[in-house]
Design a protein around this motif. Structure first.
Motif, mmCIF file in Angstrom:
data_model
loop_
_atom_site.group_PDB
_atom_site.id
_atom_site.type_symbol
_atom_site.label_atom_id
_atom_site.label_comp_id
_atom_site.label_asym_id
_atom_site.label_seq_id
_atom_site.Cartn_x
_atom_site.Cartn_y
_atom_site.Cartn_z
ATOM 1 N N ILE A 20 0.839 -1.201 0.000
ATOM 2 C CA ILE A 20 0.000 0.000 0.000
ATOM 3 C C ILE A 20 0.875 1.253 0.000
ATOM 4 O O ILE A 20 0.604 2.229 -0.707
ATOM 5 C CB ILE A 20 -0.945 -0.012 1.214
ATOM 6 C CG1 ILE A 20 -2.014 -1.088 1.050
ATOM 7 C CG2 ILE A 20 -1.607 1.352 1.410
ATOM 8 C CD1 ILE A 20 -2.908 -1.259 2.252
ATOM 9 N N GLY A 21 1.941 1.225 0.783
ATOM 10 C CA GLY A 21 2.852 2.363 0.820
ATOM 11 C C GLY A 21 3.531 2.607 -0.517
ATOM 12 O O GLY A 21 3.686 3.754 -0.953
ATOM 13 N N LEU A 22 3.941 1.525 -1.193
ATOM 14 C CA LEU A 22 4.561 1.684 -2.512
ATOM 15 C C LEU A 22 3.572 2.267 -3.518
ATOM 16 O O LEU A 22 3.938 3.108 -4.345
ATOM 17 C CB LEU A 22 5.074 0.325 -3.007
ATOM 18 C CG LEU A 22 6.289 -0.259 -2.276
ATOM 19 C CD1 LEU A 22 6.677 -1.593 -2.891
ATOM 20 C CD2 LEU A 22 7.470 0.698 -2.323
ATOM 21 N N LEU A 23 2.302 1.816 -3.450
ATOM 22 C CA LEU A 23 1.283 2.368 -4.349
ATOM 23 C C LEU A 23 1.060 3.850 -4.068
ATOM 24 O O LEU A 23 0.951 4.657 -5.004
ATOM 25 C CB LEU A 23 -0.026 1.582 -4.180
ATOM 26 C CG LEU A 23 -1.215 2.082 -5.005
ATOM 27 C CD1 LEU A 23 -0.919 1.980 -6.492
ATOM 28 C CD2 LEU A 23 -2.474 1.302 -4.655
ATOM 29 N N ALA A 24 0.998 4.212 -2.776
ATOM 30 C CA ALA A 24 0.825 5.620 -2.426
ATOM 31 C C ALA A 24 2.005 6.452 -2.912
ATOM 32 O O ALA A 24 1.824 7.575 -3.405
ATOM 33 C CB ALA A 24 0.659 5.762 -0.914
ATOM 34 N N GLY A 25 3.207 5.922 -2.792
ATOM 35 C CA GLY A 25 4.373 6.652 -3.275
ATOM 36 C C GLY A 25 4.393 6.784 -4.787
ATOM 37 O O GLY A 25 4.783 7.824 -5.320
#
Length: 208
Positions: free
Chosen positions: A184-189
């Motif tokens: 999820i963090g990679l997608l947000a980034g």
């Protein structure tokens, strides 16, 4: 080393890196998805309690007690109002379908166009200059070089920021115990170049 061979090696290396990152993400998602599945019954009970309270306030009745009842109600709604809803939103549905088709087509076309542009870039840069009068060519080359330098710096900075934010978001979500926190963090980034969208989507998915 010829330009075509250099482009082929670069493209192959990039493909292998993307495949490796995707493989690692799939393993992480599969591992964390099993943990989410274990916590799913408790999560469904908590959601059911919240829905019951909301349903009592709005309709005075309890919400459906099981997932099957929710599915039955959804199917009944589709049978009763689905055709009318689809007819009223036909243009929106069609535009969404064409958008999905265009996105899937882009996934195949962008790498192909990228390879051809990289291979033929010297010719693409050389031929338009023939249309410029001789006395203006140096000036045009200078302006084009400045534009290229500014755009390259901007893209490099944006990609660096997106990568850094993705790693920070993913690490933070994983440390606080968010299910599927790192992906999820990679997608947000990755979506951080769109103002508020990356952080907002990451926070929404984390809260779910």
């Amino acid at each position: 080393l010829s330009r075509s061979l250099a482009v082929g090696v670069t493209f192959l290396g990039s493909t292998l890196v993307v495949a490796l990152v995707g493989f690692v993400l799939v393993i992480m998602i599969q591992r964390e998805a099993s943990q989410v599945a274990e916590n799913l019954p408790q999560g469904w009970e908590n959601l059911q309690l919240s829905l019951n309270g909301l349903s009592q306030e709005l309709t005075g009745k309890d919400a459906p007690a099981s997932l099957n009842e929710w599915m039955d109600k959804g199917l009944d709604w589709l049978r009763e109002k689905g055709p009318a809803f689809a007819a009223s939103k036909a243009s929106l549905i069609m535009s969404g379908a064409f958008g999905v088709i265009g996105f899937v087509a882009s996934l195949f076309l962008i790498p192909i166009f990228t390879v051809f542009f990289l291979v033929d870039f010297p010719a693409l840069r050389r031929h338009p200059m023939r249309l410029v009068p001789l006395r203006y060519r140096e000036q045009v080359r200078g302006i084009a070089g400045e534009i290229d330098e500014v755009l390259s710096s901007f893209m490099h900075a944006q990609l660096t920021v997106c990568l850094a934010l993705g790693l920070l978001y993913g690490t933070a979500y994983a440390l606080v115990g968010v299910p599927l926190g790192f992906p999820i963090g990679l997608l947000a980034g990755a979506l951080a170049f769109i103002p508020y969208v990356g952080a907002g989507l990451g926070l929404f998915l984390a809260l779910i």
